[in-house]
Scaffold this motif. Sequence first.
Motif, PDB file in Angstrom:
ATOM      1  N   GLU A   1     -15.544  -0.792   8.133  1.00 42.55           N
ATOM      2  CA  GLU A   1     -14.461  -1.096   7.926  1.00 42.55           C
ATOM      3  C   GLU A   1     -13.582   0.851   7.161  1.00 42.55           C
ATOM      4  O   GLU A   1     -12.596   0.707   6.994  1.00 42.55           O
TER       5      GLU A   1
ATOM      6  N   PHE B   1       0.179  -1.364  -0.123  1.00 42.33           N
ATOM      7  CA  PHE B   1       0.185   0.152  -0.048  1.00 42.33           C
ATOM      8  C   PHE B   1       0.518   1.302   0.256  1.00 42.33           C
ATOM      9  O   PHE B   1       0.525   2.520  -0.942  1.00 42.33           O
TER      10      PHE B   1
ATOM     11  N   GLN C   1      -7.277  -5.130  -4.949  1.00 40.46           N
ATOM     12  CA  GLN C   1      -7.464  -4.018  -5.157  1.00 40.46           C
ATOM     13  C   GLN C   1      -6.036  -3.528  -5.960  1.00 40.46           C
ATOM     14  O   GLN C   1      -5.893  -2.828  -5.868  1.00 40.46           O
TER      15      GLN C   1
ATOM     16  N   GLN D   1     -20.714  -3.418   7.709  1.00 44.39           N
ATOM     17  CA  GLN D   1     -19.715  -3.918   7.279  1.00 44.39           C
ATOM     18  C   GLN D   1     -18.680  -2.760   6.234  1.00 44.39           C
ATOM     19  O   GLN D   1     -17.891  -2.879   6.521  1.00 44.39           O
TER      20      GLN D   1
ATOM     21  N   GLY E   1     -15.333 -11.204  -0.450  1.00 47.89           N
ATOM     22  CA  GLY E   1     -14.269 -11.594   0.431  1.00 47.89           C
ATOM     23  C   GLY E   1     -12.969 -11.389  -0.667  1.00 47.89           C
ATOM     24  O   GLY E   1     -12.013 -12.283   0.225  1.00 47.89           O
ATOM     25  N   THR E   2     -13.197 -10.794  -1.348  1.00 49.41           N
ATOM     26  CA  THR E   2     -11.666 -10.419  -2.351  1.00 49.41           C
ATOM     27  C   THR E   2     -10.895  -9.140  -1.609  1.00 49.41           C
ATOM     28  O   THR E   2     -10.284  -9.163  -2.073  1.00 49.41           O
ATOM     29  N   GLY E   3     -11.613  -8.529  -1.191  1.00 50.67           N
ATOM     30  CA  GLY E   3     -11.044  -7.161  -0.828  1.00 50.67           C
ATOM     31  C   GLY E   3     -11.629  -5.656  -1.180  1.00 50.67           C
ATOM     32  O   GLY E   3     -11.022  -4.783  -1.984  1.00 50.67           O
ATOM     33  N   LYS E   4     -12.968  -6.468  -1.739  1.00 49.15           N
ATOM     34  CA  LYS E   4     -13.453  -4.731  -2.654  1.00 49.15           C
ATOM     35  C   LYS E   4     -13.486  -4.113  -2.153  1.00 49.15           C
ATOM     36  O   LYS E   4     -13.600  -3.034  -2.381  1.00 49.15           O
ATOM     37  N   THR E   5     -13.810  -3.617  -0.362  1.00 49.99           N
ATOM     38  CA  THR E   5     -14.099  -2.553   0.201  1.00 49.99           C
ATOM     39  C   THR E   5     -13.464  -1.208   0.220  1.00 49.99           C
ATOM     40  O   THR E   5     -13.176  -0.234  -0.199  1.00 49.99           O
TER      41      THR E   5
ATOM     42  N   PHE F   1      -3.043  -4.574   6.896  1.00 49.40           N
ATOM     43  CA  PHE F   1      -3.223  -4.116   5.923  1.00 49.40           C
ATOM     44  C   PHE F   1      -2.304  -4.295   5.078  1.00 49.40           C
ATOM     45  O   PHE F   1      -1.631  -3.350   5.400  1.00 49.40           O
TER      46      PHE F   1
ATOM     47  N   LYS G   1       0.047  -6.137   2.178  1.00 53.04           N
ATOM     48  CA  LYS G   1      -0.313  -5.913   0.582  1.00 53.04           C
ATOM     49  C   LYS G   1      -1.426  -5.709  -0.173  1.00 53.04           C
ATOM     50  O   LYS G   1      -2.289  -6.218   1.058  1.00 53.04           O
TER      51      LYS G   1
HETATM   52  P1  AMP Z   1     -14.453  -7.281   1.172  1.00 48.02           P
HETATM   53  O1  AMP Z   1     -14.260  -7.950  -0.001  1.00 48.02           O
HETATM   54  O2  AMP Z   1     -13.877  -5.656   1.273  1.00 48.02           O
HETATM   55  O3  AMP Z   1     -15.326  -7.626   2.471  1.00 48.02           O
HETATM   56  O4  AMP Z   1     -13.323  -8.302   2.450  1.00 48.02           O
HETATM   57  C1  AMP Z   1     -13.138  -9.382   2.683  1.00 48.02           C
HETATM   58  C2  AMP Z   1     -12.054  -9.618   4.167  1.00 48.02           C
HETATM   59  O5  AMP Z   1     -10.280  -9.411   3.762  1.00 48.02           O
HETATM   60  C3  AMP Z   1     -12.303  -8.708   5.450  1.00 48.02           C
HETATM   61  O6  AMP Z   1     -11.643  -9.254   6.110  1.00 48.02           O
HETATM   62  C4  AMP Z   1     -10.862  -7.856   4.872  1.00 48.02           C
HETATM   63  O7  AMP Z   1     -10.786  -6.743   6.265  1.00 48.02           O
HETATM   64  C5  AMP Z   1      -9.988  -8.380   4.138  1.00 48.02           C
HETATM   65  N1  AMP Z   1      -8.747  -7.964   3.434  1.00 48.02           N
HETATM   66  C6  AMP Z   1      -9.408  -6.952   2.511  1.00 48.02           C
HETATM   67  N2  AMP Z   1      -8.171  -6.327   2.046  1.00 48.02           N
HETATM   68  C7  AMP Z   1      -7.550  -6.866   2.574  1.00 48.02           C
HETATM   69  C8  AMP Z   1      -5.580  -7.038   2.266  1.00 48.02           C
HETATM   70  N3  AMP Z   1      -5.065  -6.004   1.535  1.00 48.02           N
HETATM   71  N4  AMP Z   1      -4.879  -7.316   3.512  1.00 48.02           N
HETATM   72  C9  AMP Z   1      -5.109  -8.392   3.938  1.00 48.02           C
HETATM   73  N5  AMP Z   1      -6.561  -8.490   4.635  1.00 48.02           N
HETATM   74  C10 AMP Z   1      -7.799  -7.907   3.186  1.00 48.02           C
END
Ligand code: AMP
Length: 497
Positions: A90, A4, A29, A86, A50-54, A22, A24
Amino acid sequence: MNKFESYGLNPKLLKGIQEMGFEKATPIQEKSIPFLLEHKRDLIALAQTGTGKTAAFGIPLLQNAEPHGKTPQYLILCPTRELCVQIATELEKFCKYMPEIHLTAIYGGANIDSQIKSLKRGTHLIVATPGRMQDIIRRKKVDLGGIKTVVLDEADEMLNMGFQEDLNSILSETPKQKNTLLFSATMSKEIANIAMDYMVDPLEITVGKKNVGSKNIRHMYYLAHIKDKYAILKRILDLNADIYGIIFCRTRHETKDTADLLMKDGYDVDALHGDLSHAQRESVMSKFRHKNLQILVATDVAARGLDVTNLTHIIHYNLPEELELYTHRSGRTGRKDATGTSIAIISPRDIGKIKRIEKIIEQQFTEAPIPEASQILESRIASLARRIEGLEVDHKHLSPHMNEFYKKLENLDKDEIIQRFLTIELKPFLDFYKNGHSIKAPDKHSRDESRSGGNRSFGGGKPFRKGGSSGKGGFSQKSKSWKGQGKKSPSSSKKKY
Ligand code: AMP
């Protein structure tokens, strides 16, 4: 994976991100954060939960948020209150060290008055479910006139839950000039329609399962000088008489231009792109689905709404910007037991992209020689022979007239009669290709053309109308009943002649 720190983020934002553990970026992302930080362009991201979309959309929004002003700048819409909470939680963590940034979560089942109070105090980001958002809009408690970006998270779920009308109504409250980011696990027809109705030239990215191509697809490319690209496209279509396929272009403009040129040259084509109204798009898609249209020229986004997969050919008039889209495109052919062909028309500078696509699809491309006039004629004759072979003859109505017919042609022997029939059927090709000139492919290692125009001018109409075999006087493809080849088809007569 990218750290990041490399994104040049506000140190206060970076601190919040790091505090969450977080380090990497996840693949989505990695693809979306630098893009959204740099470009003001719409985005479609196909990604599972769950891929870190937020963080993928949240970090760029927080980085770009203007702390001054009280009206909301960003609106994130999501399907459920759980997801809303959620996302808000975040984002709050990301901006833990940015007290100047305010965020409001708006969702059903919670006290509406405190949500309205939070809006009144001034907020920069709203995370909302569509139902409650609509309620607050109806009460005139929010001004969405300053929204710079709308995020539609889990857009597919929002549609499944019947929020279409709420979405339409909420989006109509936001300014026309804004960015829209759409996140969805799947790309359905309805999502494609949203993309078409609300987005402008979106970049599409995909993450998740690696989309390895079907083994039934043959991948090939033609190397082309930019000026010859359209002429080569025509030769490909002429060579493949029985084609039922899509020609993919990169922009609406290129789609329109290419379809217009092909139509003018007599091919059975129509265009599908975002400038068409919803009803026009539906009509083109229906024609194509029912095989009343042989070739569709389309943008990636427009073709997403089309659930046709049994195509014989996919032609990439330009490779997609996002190479993973190549698999989406070519996956529309080679389904089940059928074989399909995916053809890219490329310039030497695209060779590197071909190599990268080969890695994605785990298959090799073959470089095809540009079709010669004699090959095209041979293929048309073979196709005609197939049609004749499979034709059902209407003996009942023809037999009574045969004697009269033979009498009229008694001076011609069998060969002569057949050749004359071939001439009638193939006249446009014979006329067009009679000079038999070849189109020369560029040297694979020359990269000069990329500097003198590059892909942008591909398909740009004018350059390739002049000279080469792309000049006027093309044949009328419509004069050949494509749909009726060897098959009985009620609508083929309509198309014939
Ligand atoms: P999301 O798809 O945004 O709901 O994220 C899924 C989970 O992955 C959540 O618990 C986030 O906090 C975690 N997460 C998202 N991005 C990262 C990252 N770069 N490194 C570690 N955890 C992450």
